[in-house]
Design a protein around this motif. Sequence first.
Motif, PDB file in Angstrom:
ATOM      1  N   HIS A  83     -40.182   5.201  -0.482  1.00  9.88           N
ATOM      2  CA  HIS A  83     -41.589   5.012  -0.883  1.00  9.88           C
ATOM      3  C   HIS A  83     -41.973   5.794  -2.135  1.00  9.88           C
ATOM      4  O   HIS A  83     -41.265   6.691  -2.574  1.00  9.88           O
ATOM      5  CB  HIS A  83     -42.533   5.371   0.277  1.00  9.88           C
ATOM      6  N   GLY A  84     -43.136   5.426  -2.672  1.00  7.71           N
ATOM      7  CA  GLY A  84     -43.674   6.108  -3.837  1.00  7.71           C
ATOM      8  C   GLY A  84     -44.721   7.139  -3.446  1.00  7.71           C
ATOM      9  O   GLY A  84     -44.751   7.591  -2.292  1.00  7.71           O
ATOM     10  N   SER A  85     -45.580   7.495  -4.404  1.00  2.45           N
ATOM     11  CA  SER A  85     -46.513   8.615  -4.222  1.00  2.45           C
ATOM     12  C   SER A  85     -47.750   8.233  -3.414  1.00  2.45           C
ATOM     13  O   SER A  85     -48.598   9.084  -3.158  1.00  2.45           O
ATOM     14  CB  SER A  85     -46.909   9.157  -5.589  1.00  2.45           C
ATOM     15  N   ALA A  86     -47.860   6.950  -3.028  1.00  2.64           N
ATOM     16  CA  ALA A  86     -48.950   6.461  -2.164  1.00  2.64           C
ATOM     17  C   ALA A  86     -50.318   7.048  -2.527  1.00  2.64           C
ATOM     18  O   ALA A  86     -50.944   7.710  -1.692  1.00  2.64           O
ATOM     19  CB  ALA A  86     -48.612   6.715  -0.684  1.00  2.64           C
ATOM     20  N   PRO A  87     -50.814   6.803  -3.735  1.00  2.00           N
ATOM     21  CA  PRO A  87     -52.099   7.402  -4.146  1.00  2.00           C
ATOM     22  C   PRO A  87     -53.247   7.012  -3.217  1.00  2.00           C
ATOM     23  O   PRO A  87     -54.207   7.783  -3.079  1.00  2.00           O
ATOM     24  CB  PRO A  87     -52.332   6.843  -5.559  1.00  2.00           C
ATOM     25  N   ASP A  88     -53.114   5.849  -2.541  1.00  2.00           N
ATOM     26  CA  ASP A  88     -54.213   5.414  -1.652  1.00  2.00           C
ATOM     27  C   ASP A  88     -54.408   6.329  -0.448  1.00  2.00           C
ATOM     28  O   ASP A  88     -55.491   6.360   0.138  1.00  2.00           O
ATOM     29  CB  ASP A  88     -53.990   3.948  -1.197  1.00  2.00           C
ATOM     30  N   LYS A 136     -36.112  15.388  -3.242  1.00  2.00           N
ATOM     31  CA  LYS A 136     -37.158  15.003  -4.178  1.00  2.00           C
ATOM     32  C   LYS A 136     -38.260  14.213  -3.497  1.00  2.00           C
ATOM     33  O   LYS A 136     -37.992  13.282  -2.740  1.00  2.00           O
ATOM     34  CB  LYS A 136     -36.513  14.175  -5.293  1.00  2.00           C
ATOM     35  N   ASN A 142     -46.801   9.463   6.455  1.00  3.52           N
ATOM     36  CA  ASN A 142     -45.749   9.563   7.467  1.00  3.52           C
ATOM     37  C   ASN A 142     -44.576  10.357   6.856  1.00  3.52           C
ATOM     38  O   ASN A 142     -43.994   9.927   5.868  1.00  3.52           O
ATOM     39  CB  ASN A 142     -45.306   8.150   7.855  1.00  3.52           C
ATOM     40  N   ILE A 172     -48.524  11.922  -2.268  1.00  3.14           N
ATOM     41  CA  ILE A 172     -48.153  12.443  -0.936  1.00  3.14           C
ATOM     42  C   ILE A 172     -46.866  13.278  -0.988  1.00  3.14           C
ATOM     43  O   ILE A 172     -46.449  13.837   0.024  1.00  3.14           O
ATOM     44  CB  ILE A 172     -47.975  11.317   0.113  1.00  3.14           C
ATOM     45  N   GLU A 216     -34.156  11.229  -1.601  1.00  4.02           N
ATOM     46  CA  GLU A 216     -35.598  10.931  -1.651  1.00  4.02           C
ATOM     47  C   GLU A 216     -35.891   9.704  -0.803  1.00  4.02           C
ATOM     48  O   GLU A 216     -35.012   8.884  -0.547  1.00  4.02           O
ATOM     49  CB  GLU A 216     -36.057  10.702  -3.098  1.00  4.02           C
ATOM     50  N   ASN A 227     -38.032   8.754 -12.207  1.00  2.00           N
ATOM     51  CA  ASN A 227     -37.084   8.440 -11.131  1.00  2.00           C
ATOM     52  C   ASN A 227     -35.891   7.683 -11.689  1.00  2.00           C
ATOM     53  O   ASN A 227     -34.745   7.989 -11.391  1.00  2.00           O
ATOM     54  CB  ASN A 227     -37.801   7.643 -10.042  1.00  2.00           C
ATOM     55  N   LEU A 266     -42.888   1.611   4.803  1.00  3.43           N
ATOM     56  CA  LEU A 266     -42.254   2.530   3.849  1.00  3.43           C
ATOM     57  C   LEU A 266     -42.203   3.959   4.363  1.00  3.43           C
ATOM     58  O   LEU A 266     -41.394   4.767   3.886  1.00  3.43           O
ATOM     59  CB  LEU A 266     -42.996   2.479   2.506  1.00  3.43           C
ATOM     60  N   PRO A 302     -41.765  11.718  -4.103  1.00  4.78           N
ATOM     61  CA  PRO A 302     -42.060  10.665  -5.074  1.00  4.78           C
ATOM     62  C   PRO A 302     -42.855  11.190  -6.273  1.00  4.78           C
ATOM     63  O   PRO A 302     -43.613  12.138  -6.141  1.00  4.78           O
ATOM     64  CB  PRO A 302     -42.908   9.678  -4.268  1.00  4.78           C
ATOM     65  N   VAL A 303     -42.636  10.554  -7.419  1.00  4.72           N
ATOM     66  CA  VAL A 303     -43.353  10.928  -8.643  1.00  4.72           C
ATOM     67  C   VAL A 303     -44.025   9.674  -9.208  1.00  4.72           C
ATOM     68  O   VAL A 303     -43.385   8.634  -9.353  1.00  4.72           O
ATOM     69  CB  VAL A 303     -42.367  11.530  -9.683  1.00  4.72           C
ATOM     70  N   THR A 304     -45.314   9.776  -9.486  1.00  2.56           N
ATOM     71  CA  THR A 304     -46.091   8.640 -10.009  1.00  2.56           C
ATOM     72  C   THR A 304     -45.645   8.261 -11.413  1.00  2.56           C
ATOM     73  O   THR A 304     -45.423   9.142 -12.248  1.00  2.56           O
ATOM     74  CB  THR A 304     -47.590   9.026 -10.042  1.00  2.56           C
ATOM     75  N   THR A 305     -45.518   6.953 -11.656  1.00  2.00           N
ATOM     76  CA  THR A 305     -45.226   6.442 -12.995  1.00  2.00           C
ATOM     77  C   THR A 305     -46.392   5.565 -13.421  1.00  2.00           C
ATOM     78  O   THR A 305     -46.782   4.664 -12.670  1.00  2.00           O
ATOM     79  CB  THR A 305     -43.955   5.571 -12.994  1.00  2.00           C
TER      80      THR A 305
HETATM   81  P1  NAI Z   1     -45.923   3.338  -2.577  1.00  2.00           P
HETATM   82  O1  NAI Z   1     -44.611   3.313  -1.923  1.00  2.00           O
HETATM   83  O2  NAI Z   1     -46.397   4.636  -3.089  1.00  2.00           O
HETATM   84  O3  NAI Z   1     -47.032   2.772  -1.564  1.00  2.00           O
HETATM   85  C1  NAI Z   1     -47.019   1.432  -1.067  1.00  2.00           C
HETATM   86  C2  NAI Z   1     -47.844   1.358   0.240  1.00  2.00           C
HETATM   87  O4  NAI Z   1     -47.117   2.007   1.288  1.00  2.00           O
HETATM   88  C3  NAI Z   1     -49.184   2.078   0.150  1.00  2.00           C
HETATM   89  O5  NAI Z   1     -50.145   1.365   0.891  1.00  2.00           O
HETATM   90  C4  NAI Z   1     -48.906   3.420   0.792  1.00  2.00           C
HETATM   91  O6  NAI Z   1     -50.043   4.022   1.392  1.00  2.00           O
HETATM   92  C5  NAI Z   1     -47.850   3.077   1.834  1.00  2.00           C
HETATM   93  N1  NAI Z   1     -46.947   4.228   2.058  1.00  2.00           N
HETATM   94  C6  NAI Z   1     -45.965   4.643   1.215  1.00  2.00           C
HETATM   95  N2  NAI Z   1     -45.363   5.728   1.710  1.00  2.00           N
HETATM   96  C7  NAI Z   1     -45.978   6.009   2.880  1.00  2.00           C
HETATM   97  C8  NAI Z   1     -45.801   7.024   3.854  1.00  2.00           C
HETATM   98  N3  NAI Z   1     -44.885   7.987   3.731  1.00  2.00           N
HETATM   99  N4  NAI Z   1     -46.617   7.015   4.933  1.00  2.00           N
HETATM  100  C9  NAI Z   1     -47.550   6.058   5.090  1.00  2.00           C
HETATM  101  N5  NAI Z   1     -47.762   5.074   4.196  1.00  2.00           N
HETATM  102  C10 NAI Z   1     -46.978   5.049   3.104  1.00  2.00           C
HETATM  103  O7  NAI Z   1     -45.870   2.241  -3.744  1.00  2.00           O
HETATM  104  P2  NAI Z   1     -46.894   1.978  -4.954  1.00  2.00           P
HETATM  105  O8  NAI Z   1     -48.292   2.124  -4.504  1.00  2.00           O
HETATM  106  O9  NAI Z   1     -46.432   0.723  -5.530  1.00  2.00           O
HETATM  107  O10 NAI Z   1     -46.546   3.124  -6.016  1.00  2.00           O
HETATM  108  C11 NAI Z   1     -47.326   4.305  -6.186  1.00  2.00           C
HETATM  109  C12 NAI Z   1     -46.664   5.174  -7.258  1.00  2.00           C
HETATM  110  O11 NAI Z   1     -45.415   5.668  -6.786  1.00  2.00           O
HETATM  111  C13 NAI Z   1     -46.353   4.433  -8.578  1.00  2.00           C
HETATM  112  O12 NAI Z   1     -46.729   5.286  -9.621  1.00  2.00           O
HETATM  113  C14 NAI Z   1     -44.868   4.230  -8.539  1.00  2.00           C
HETATM  114  O13 NAI Z   1     -44.324   4.202  -9.819  1.00  2.00           O
HETATM  115  C15 NAI Z   1     -44.411   5.479  -7.787  1.00  2.00           C
HETATM  116  N6  NAI Z   1     -43.118   5.311  -7.107  1.00  2.00           N
HETATM  117  C16 NAI Z   1     -42.277   6.376  -7.134  1.00  2.00           C
HETATM  118  C17 NAI Z   1     -41.075   6.321  -6.485  1.00  2.00           C
HETATM  119  C18 NAI Z   1     -40.183   7.525  -6.539  1.00  2.00           C
HETATM  120  O14 NAI Z   1     -40.606   8.609  -6.920  1.00  2.00           O
HETATM  121  N7  NAI Z   1     -38.922   7.405  -6.177  1.00  2.00           N
HETATM  122  C19 NAI Z   1     -40.652   5.121  -5.747  1.00  2.00           C
HETATM  123  C20 NAI Z   1     -41.635   4.079  -5.721  1.00  2.00           C
HETATM  124  C21 NAI Z   1     -42.819   4.170  -6.398  1.00  2.00           C
END
Ligand code: NAI
Length: 338
Positions: A261-266, A67, A274, A12, A258, A82, A242, A69-72
């Motif tokens: 939250h992360g990249s929220a792949p779901d 910045k 959001n 996202i 930044e 990150n 988040l 989010p970037v997937t790890t």
């Molecule tokens: P995530 O924060 O991406 O998502 C967790 C949950 O929150 C998911 O159900 C997602 O749909 C929801 N969510 C997150 N941001 C949202 C938004 N802006 N609007 C609506 N819903 C939101 O955490 P997850 O799934 O554990 O990590 C996914 C990837 O992101 C991983 O590869 C992780 O390493 C990376 N990541 C990167 C960060 C960064 O770049 N600073 C910080 C945290 C995770």
Amino acid sequence: MYTITLIPGDGIGPEVTDAACKVINATGVNVQWERFEDVGFRGIEKFGHPLPDDVLSSIRKNRIALKGPVTTPVGEGFRSINVSLRQKLDLYVNLRPCKLLPGLLTPFTGVDLVIFRENTEGLYSGIESYDERLEIADSIARITRKGSRRILRYAFEWVLANQRKRLTAVHKANVLKLSTGLFLEEALATAAEYPDVRFDQFIVDNMAMQLVIKPEQFDCIVTTNLFGDILSDLCAGLVGGLGMVPGANIGDDIAVFEAVHGSAPDIAGTSKANPTALIRSAALLLHHIGETEASVQIEQAVTRAYEEGTSLTPDVGGTASTGEMTDEIVHLITDMSN
Ligand code: NAI
Ligand code: MG
């Protein structure tokens, strides 16, 4: 005119950074973006490296970055960019304000927390090894006096400068006596230098329970890297999720803004993300560079959007897309300026 490094990120990331750029643009602050898309797995594909040198040079030159989010990859593959970025640029403070906005249905009222997470050491130091023969994995939680002192000092100074009520240090010094014990020792020593700040300390597991039962009793929290990571997602959950919580990684000369939250792949690619967290990160950025009026304008427009409640994304109970919510915030800013 400011020159600022932009890392849209993946998942996202591009959608929410695009929203943040549009909102900054609406305030009239003139920014020239130095954009780097090939970070993380895209960097690997194109240059064989997740964090190409020119990204770091651009941030070092501009001193400010926004910045996404970037997937790890989990369990294997490249190290979190990150974490690397924070360590390479020595961005030792991770500031995460978790403030409840009006109009959101949550079990709480009056939650207004600020988390200071140590950002360069602890369990995220990157000192890991695996002994094939003995089948033993080690991750070292390295905590230094210098590293503890600087984040603690930053938190105490911030609490004073922003006239906040209380600072709570969070640790696990009953079990991790040496590493988080050192952090607690430094917290107590720093507290003695700031008699005007109301200071106390909690063990992390109790803190997690206290936060979900009665979060409004707390004000500012300072803690080590891993506890700060976990507690800030917990606190995000207290204020709507988040999608709400912004962040800043701050060092002596450089700051990277930044969301928590992360990249929220779901939900990537579904326009359900959001944009609030990254838009509020943009407000923190503007405040940091001295564009206080623009920063306040963004916070007010975001608050207004939540009060109205007509253009919110699904995670906070609405039906709007990322773009529609962004357009509403842009519209509210334009209205204020007229
Ligand atoms: P995530 O924060 O991406 O998502 C967790 C949950 O929150 C998911 O159900 C997602 O749909 C929801 N969510 C997150 N941001 C949202 C938004 N802006 N609007 C609506 N819903 C939101 O955490 P997850 O799934 O554990 O990590 C996914 C990837 O992101 C991983 O590869 C992780 O390493 C990376 N990541 C990167 C960060 C960064 O770049 N600073 C910080 C945290 C995770
Ligand atoms: Mg996290």
